[in-house]
Design an enzyme around this catalytic site. Structure first.
Site, PDB file in Angstrom:
ATOM      1  CG  HIS A   1      -8.553  59.238 100.653  1.00 47.84           C
ATOM      2  ND1 HIS A   1      -8.482  60.589 100.405  1.00 47.84           N
ATOM      3  CD2 HIS A   1      -7.705  58.642  99.795  1.00 47.84           C
ATOM      4  CE1 HIS A   1      -7.627  60.806  99.424  1.00 47.84           C
ATOM      5  NE2 HIS A   1      -7.148  59.648  99.030  1.00 47.84           N
TER       6      HIS A   1
ATOM      7  NE  ARG B   1      -7.853  51.756  97.344  1.00 44.35           N
ATOM      8  CZ  ARG B   1      -7.483  52.714  96.521  1.00 44.35           C
ATOM      9  NH1 ARG B   1      -6.598  52.477  95.565  1.00 44.35           N
ATOM     10  NH2 ARG B   1      -7.992  53.904  96.651  1.00 44.35           N
TER      11      ARG B   1
ATOM     12  CG  LEU C   1       1.528  67.719 102.563  1.00 45.22           C
ATOM     13  CD1 LEU C   1       2.745  68.282 101.862  1.00 45.22           C
ATOM     14  CD2 LEU C   1       0.294  68.496 102.141  1.00 45.22           C
TER      15      LEU C   1
ATOM     16  CG  ASP D   1       6.613  65.371  94.922  1.00 49.01           C
ATOM     17  OD1 ASP D   1       6.890  65.941  96.006  1.00 49.01           O
ATOM     18  OD2 ASP D   1       6.711  64.152  94.763  1.00 49.01           O
TER      19      ASP D   1
ATOM     20  CD  GLU E   1       1.758  58.940 107.030  1.00 46.21           C
ATOM     21  OE1 GLU E   1       2.858  58.389 106.827  1.00 46.21           O
ATOM     22  OE2 GLU E   1       0.677  58.432 106.693  1.00 46.21           O
TER      23      GLU E   1
ATOM     24  CG  ASN F   1      -4.605  49.161  95.578  1.00 46.30           C
ATOM     25  OD1 ASN F   1      -5.393  49.303  94.642  1.00 46.30           O
ATOM     26  ND2 ASN F   1      -4.162  50.186  96.294  1.00 46.30           N
TER      27      ASN F   1
ATOM     28  NE  ARG G   1      -7.610  63.256  91.631  1.00 53.79           N
ATOM     29  CZ  ARG G   1      -7.543  62.369  92.626  1.00 53.79           C
ATOM     30  NH1 ARG G   1      -8.147  62.613  93.769  1.00 53.79           N
ATOM     31  NH2 ARG G   1      -6.880  61.258  92.476  1.00 53.79           N
TER      32      ARG G   1
ATOM     33  CD  GLU H   1      -5.250  54.019 102.004  1.00 54.57           C
ATOM     34  OE1 GLU H   1      -4.087  54.420 101.785  1.00 54.57           O
ATOM     35  OE2 GLU H   1      -6.222  54.311 101.302  1.00 54.57           O
TER      36      GLU H   1
HETATM   37  P1  ADP Z   1      -0.902  59.179  97.033  1.00 55.78           P
HETATM   38  O1  ADP Z   1      -1.020  57.877  97.794  1.00 55.78           O
HETATM   39  O2  ADP Z   1      -2.186  59.949  96.934  1.00 55.78           O
HETATM   40  O3  ADP Z   1      -0.163  59.084  95.733  1.00 55.78           O
HETATM   41  P2  ADP Z   1       0.929  59.935  99.157  1.00 55.78           P
HETATM   42  O4  ADP Z   1       0.138  59.749 100.385  1.00 55.78           O
HETATM   43  O5  ADP Z   1       2.018  58.966  98.855  1.00 55.78           O
HETATM   44  O6  ADP Z   1       0.002  60.146  97.900  1.00 55.78           O
HETATM   45  O7  ADP Z   1       1.565  61.427  99.231  1.00 55.78           O
HETATM   46  C1  ADP Z   1       2.366  61.906  98.226  1.00 55.78           C
HETATM   47  C2  ADP Z   1       2.630  63.386  98.465  1.00 55.78           C
HETATM   48  O8  ADP Z   1       3.243  63.566  99.753  1.00 55.78           O
HETATM   49  C3  ADP Z   1       3.583  63.961  97.431  1.00 55.78           C
HETATM   50  O9  ADP Z   1       3.081  65.152  96.870  1.00 55.78           O
HETATM   51  C4  ADP Z   1       4.833  64.236  98.237  1.00 55.78           C
HETATM   52  O10 ADP Z   1       5.519  65.373  97.773  1.00 55.78           O
HETATM   53  C5  ADP Z   1       4.295  64.508  99.619  1.00 55.78           C
HETATM   54  N1  ADP Z   1       5.380  64.324 100.575  1.00 55.78           N
HETATM   55  C6  ADP Z   1       6.025  63.189 100.913  1.00 55.78           C
HETATM   56  N2  ADP Z   1       7.041  63.464 101.791  1.00 55.78           N
HETATM   57  C7  ADP Z   1       7.036  64.809 101.985  1.00 55.78           C
HETATM   58  C8  ADP Z   1       7.817  65.719 102.760  1.00 55.78           C
HETATM   59  N3  ADP Z   1       8.824  65.295 103.504  1.00 55.78           N
HETATM   60  N4  ADP Z   1       7.514  67.029 102.703  1.00 55.78           N
HETATM   61  C9  ADP Z   1       6.511  67.469 101.947  1.00 55.78           C
HETATM   62  N5  ADP Z   1       5.733  66.672 101.193  1.00 55.78           N
HETATM   63  C10 ADP Z   1       5.975  65.361 101.212  1.00 55.78           C
END
Ligand code: ADP
Length: 396
Positions: free
Chosen positions: A180, A91, A331, A282, A333, A7, A241, A383
């Protein structure tokens, strides 16, 4: 058969080597700051310490050379020679209307990918650099491109067309593409398995909620609507965004003296949860601040939950019902509070959440009550595995 998944971003490169007889990850890693001072490769294999290699990597080819060296390294490598890599899956972000499925890469595919670059000027050129560098380094290994947009090529006209003058679609291919797709496809297949039903018999809504976030309506295994558009800026509120806004805001701001580039940066990098909260992009930071009583942090989260919930409502209408709703990505998960907030407003669908199941993390699980009319699931996305599966199927 081992499949290497690549990727490639503009200055970064993620990789995973998978043994596809067991679908096990043999090694994975990340190269950052390619072409910038401070290039670094972090390589890890299960059961071994992480290896960090800091040395200049001026090009993606140099970075890939070091990745290959790490994979065959006598100390921390996982294969004896590069001949043990049977295929490479790349990817690819934008496949426009040219690619409705994954494809074996040849010269004609490279040319089409170049043509698609206009629609994804930040992503496709980086993907192409990675593909070309890999083809040079592993000239006899079959390679497959797996597109973020391909899964959504089944959208019907009423879902993908913008009500703009039709010639804009003909001239510039302006339409909804969606992104996605690899994730939505993966979790929909896993959801059918978890529900013990056939994917072809189900109406599902997949909520990929990460920094970038999108929803997808999947009817009988096919994407019929999704919330991102021509670009990944559309739809939900995201980390930075804005998602959907009144398009007239753009000329309004330009008339106030902003340049088009400034508005573009503002919408992509300074909006969303970051822009509203003023705290962070975040979700963990913003949830923390909201718990401490910060009103704007709470508002940023409320907007997010509201948009996910109302888009779910729209997709129930699009499919005339829903059997299952899937939460995935960072988020989706991990945030039990976000899932509860989103589902809390879906009582009209007969949804009830089991709080104990909802507190679990990291495994595919059903979080709705037994008598909930719609099944709510958390499914970790993967993915890379989806890319490796497509690669294996095509490169065999
Ligand atoms: P990307 O691949 O689009 O960068 P991710 O799928 O890795 O994003 O998701 C990142 C987001 O998930 C971040 O904003 C992070 O704060 C949120 N996140 C990860 N763990 C938690 C948690 N335990 N509680 C709340 N948000 C979370």
């Amino acid at each position: 058969m081992n499949v290497l998944v690549i990727n490639c971003g503009s200055s970064s490169l993620k990789y995973q080597l998978l043994d596809m007889t067991t679908e096990e990850v043999l090694a994975k890693g990340l190269v950052e700051r390619i072409g910038i001072e401070g290039s670094v490769l972090v390589h890890e294999a299960p059961g071994q310490d992480k290896v960090k290699l800091e040395q200049p990597m001026k090009t993606h080819k140099e970075a890939l050379n070091l990745v290959m060296a790490a994979l065959v390294d006598p100390a921390h490598g996982v294969v004896k020679s590069l001949e043990e890599i049977s295929a490479v899956g790349h990817r690819a972000v934008h496949g426009a209307e040219t690619f409705s499925d994954s494809v074996v890469i040849d010269d004609a595919v490279i040319k089409s990918l170049e043509e698609c670059s206009e629609l994804a000027p930040l992503h496709n050129p980086a993907n192409l650099i990675g593909i070309n560098a890999c083809r040079e380094l592993l000239p006899n290994v079959p390679m497959v491109a797996v597109f973020d947009t391909a899964f959504h090529q089944t959208l019907p006209g009423e879902a993908f067309m913008y009500p703009l003058p039709y010639e804009l679609y003909e001239k510039f291919k302006i339409r909804k593409y969606g992104f996605h797709g690899t994730s939505h496809k993966f979790v929909s297949q896993a959801a059918a398995e978890l529900m013990g039903k056939k994917l072809e018999d189900l109406k599902l809504i997949s909520c990929h909620l990460g920094n970038g976030a999108s929803l997808c309506a999947i009817k009988n295994g096919k994407s019929v609507d999704t919330s991102m558009g021509l670009t990944p800026l559309a739809g939900l509120e995201m980390g930075t965004r804005c998602g959907d806004i009144d398009p007239a805001i753009i000329p309004f701001l330009v008339n106030k003296g902003y340049t088009v580039e400034e508005v573009d940066v503002l919408m992509n990098k300074k909006s969303g949860v970051l822009g509203v909260s003023g705290i962070s992009s975040d979700f963990r930071d913003v949830e923390g601040a909201a718990n401490n009583g910060d009103k704007r942090a709470q508002l940023a989260l409320d907007i997010f939950h509201y948009r996910v919930r109302t888009t779910i409502g729209a997709y129930v209408a699009a499919m005339d019902g829903v059997d299952g709703i899937i939460f995935t990505a960072g988020l989706g998960e991990n945030s039990t509070t976000s899932r509860a907030a989103i589902c809390g407003g879906l009582k009209y669908l007969g949804i009830t959440i089991d709080p104990v199941a909802n507190s679990k993390r990291g495994e595919a699980t059903i979080i709705s009550d037994k008598d909930s009319k719609t099944t709510i699931m958390v499914i970790p996305t993967n993915e890379e595995l989806m890319i490796a599966r497509d690669t294996l199927a095509l490169a065999k």
